[in-house]
Design a protein around this motif. Structure first.
Motif, PDB file in Angstrom:
ATOM      1  N   THR A 234     -22.762 -16.626 -34.462  1.00 28.14           N
ATOM      2  CA  THR A 234     -23.760 -16.948 -35.490  1.00 28.14           C
ATOM      3  C   THR A 234     -23.826 -15.815 -36.511  1.00 28.14           C
ATOM      4  OG1 THR A 234     -25.799 -16.007 -34.538  1.00 28.14           O
ATOM      5  CG2 THR A 234     -25.153 -18.230 -33.815  1.00 28.14           C
ATOM      6  N   ILE A 235     -24.597 -16.008 -37.568  1.00 26.49           N
ATOM      7  CA  ILE A 235     -24.807 -14.938 -38.545  1.00 26.49           C
ATOM      8  C   ILE A 235     -25.914 -14.003 -38.060  1.00 26.49           C
ATOM      9  CG2 ILE A 235     -25.545 -14.381 -40.889  1.00 26.49           C
ATOM     10  CD1 ILE A 235     -24.353 -17.036 -41.783  1.00 26.49           C
ATOM     11  N   TYR A 238     -29.155 -15.807 -33.767  1.00 25.16           N
ATOM     12  CA  TYR A 238     -30.266 -16.718 -33.474  1.00 25.16           C
ATOM     13  C   TYR A 238     -29.979 -17.565 -32.233  1.00 25.16           C
ATOM     14  CZ  TYR A 238     -32.224 -15.876 -38.142  1.00 25.16           C
ATOM     15  OH  TYR A 238     -32.785 -15.306 -39.258  1.00 25.16           O
ATOM     16  N   LEU A 240     -29.666 -20.870 -31.108  1.00 23.39           N
ATOM     17  CA  LEU A 240     -29.412 -22.085 -31.892  1.00 23.39           C
ATOM     18  C   LEU A 240     -30.335 -23.232 -31.500  1.00 23.39           C
ATOM     19  CD1 LEU A 240     -25.507 -22.209 -32.197  1.00 23.39           C
ATOM     20  CD2 LEU A 240     -27.195 -21.458 -33.892  1.00 23.39           C
ATOM     21  N   ASP A 247     -29.803 -25.923 -39.868  1.00 27.93           N
ATOM     22  CA  ASP A 247     -29.688 -24.469 -39.799  1.00 27.93           C
ATOM     23  C   ASP A 247     -28.722 -24.044 -38.699  1.00 27.93           C
ATOM     24  OD1 ASP A 247     -31.438 -24.183 -41.897  1.00 27.93           O
ATOM     25  OD2 ASP A 247     -33.192 -23.770 -40.637  1.00 27.93           O
ATOM     26  N   GLU A 251     -25.327 -21.757 -39.189  1.00 29.57           N
ATOM     27  CA  GLU A 251     -25.015 -20.541 -38.429  1.00 29.57           C
ATOM     28  C   GLU A 251     -23.629 -20.637 -37.795  1.00 29.57           C
ATOM     29  OE1 GLU A 251     -26.784 -17.592 -37.727  1.00 29.57           O
ATOM     30  OE2 GLU A 251     -28.142 -18.187 -39.351  1.00 29.57           O
ATOM     31  N   SER A 255     -20.874 -18.300 -40.152  1.00 26.83           N
ATOM     32  CA  SER A 255     -20.466 -17.077 -39.451  1.00 26.83           C
ATOM     33  C   SER A 255     -18.946 -16.998 -39.381  1.00 26.83           C
ATOM     34  CB  SER A 255     -21.078 -17.028 -38.051  1.00 26.83           C
ATOM     35  OG  SER A 255     -20.724 -18.159 -37.278  1.00 26.83           O
TER      36      SER A 255
END
Length: 351
Positions: A234-235, A238, A240, A247, A251, A255
């Motif tokens: 992910t960026i 988070y 998920l 969202d 991610e 990413s």
């Protein structure tokens, strides 16, 4: 898995009973994916709530040496995926080594061990941790509690005074706040809260992140190592399952694109941050496949069985836990016995 003491007792019982027989393929499966985070010397501090996420370079070296002379064969994640699709036919059981988050101590302490024993390894990178958009908030929280004798916690109607006069009280406060931050508030509020606590406690979270995580230049140079595979994480690191679908997809996809932009490597493999069922479940497994990842790994405990060929985006891992740095413990974990115990008799935990 149960608590630390209960787990040690269980692992010793498995060893003494002979159940940790690695030759038993029915339990052992076709291989295992090892999970590491930090590889460094332990802090000389009785309050270390994240100690389970760190092993010493010496232990990693002993383990690499022992496993290199065992029935297992070290493989890359690309090779592991192929072995799983082929149901391991005609091959020795495999071990794939993975490291989450991109800590600089991986480069300093783990990579030399992997090169010494010619072990392929995968580093799962969260671009936000590299460029500063994300933080190592679980480590920052520990630093806040270490720095204080009392914490007055006040957030949207929740008010508590947390005593922090000794290690026991600090650990209890850490456990309470971790449960609250991972269950009762959003991912973004989670970061806001810890950032605010850092500000009022004199903890420099940004300096800690910059010191702890590899830069893009370091990752780019590392990616040239033929033993290294870069994966996505992910960026913003988070969970998920706590994001809406749009969202979560962002991610997953962005990413990978950012890692490709910075290093020239487009990841085919993904690791779910946190990775336990409440952080990554059936929806996330489907989304990872839809986004084109060849494999995705969880933190759900387990060895890999032939049946995982139908669940390549829900793969289990064996955590190299800082509380269990003994070769006999790892052998018990690799035997598959603990997998059946954790899964209540089932081979797979993919729901």
């Amino acid at each position: 898995m149960p608590g630390t003491l209960a787990t040690r007792i269980m692992l010793e019982a498995i060893r003494l009973s002979g159940a940790a027989n690695l030759a038993n393929e029915r339990l052992r499966g076709i291989g295992s994916i090892l999970m590491l985070h930090r590889v460094c010397k332990p802090e000389n501090n009785g309050f270390a709530p994240n100690a389970h996420l760190s092993v010493t370079p010496e232990f990693l070296d002993r383990l690499a040496d022992a496993l290199s002379r065992s029935i297992f064969e070290f493989v890359s994640m690309d090779q592991a995926a192929q072995r799983i699709r082929d149901s391991g036919k005609g091959n020795r059981p495999f071990i794939a080594v993975t490291l989450d988050d991109g800590y600089r101590d991986n480069l300093q302490n783990a990579v030399p061990v992997f090169r010494k024993y010619n072990i392929p390894y995968t580093v799962f990178v969260a671009p936000g941790l590299v460029d500063g958009r994300a933080s190592l908030w679980w480590e920052d929280l520990a630093a806040v509690l270490e720095a204080r004798n009392t914490l007055y916690f006040d957030w949207k109607g929740l008010r508590r005074e947390l005593p922090l006069s000794n290690h026991k009280e600090k650990q209890e406060a850490f456990d309470y706040l971790m449960a609250y931050l991972t269950n009762e508030v959003s991912e973004d509020d989670q970061r806001r809260i810890v950032s605010g606590l850092c500000g009022m406690s004199g903890v420099d979270a940004e300096a800690h992140r910059a010191q702890s995580i590899m830069t893009w230049q370091e990752l780019k140079e590392l990616s040239s190592d033929p033993l290294c595979t870069l994966g996505a994480h992910t960026i913003g690191h988070y969970a998920l399952a706590r994001l809406n679908e749009q969202d979560a997809i962002a991610e997953l996809e962005e990413s990978r694109s950012l890692i490709e932009l910075e290093t020239g490597i487009r990841p085919k493999h993904f690791a779910y941050p946190y990775g336990y069922p409440a952080a990554a479940g059936e929806r996330e497994f489907v989304l990872a496949g839809r986004c084109g990842y060849e494999t995705a790994v969880t933190t759900r405990h387990g060895v890999v069985y032939r049946d995982h060929a139908n669940h390549l985006t829900a793969l289990p891992r064996i955590s190299l836990n800082g509380h269990f740095q003994k070769l006999r413990y790892v052998r018990a974990l690799l035997s598959g016995t603990t997998t059946r115990l954790a899964n209540k008799g089932r081979r797979l935990n993919v729901a």
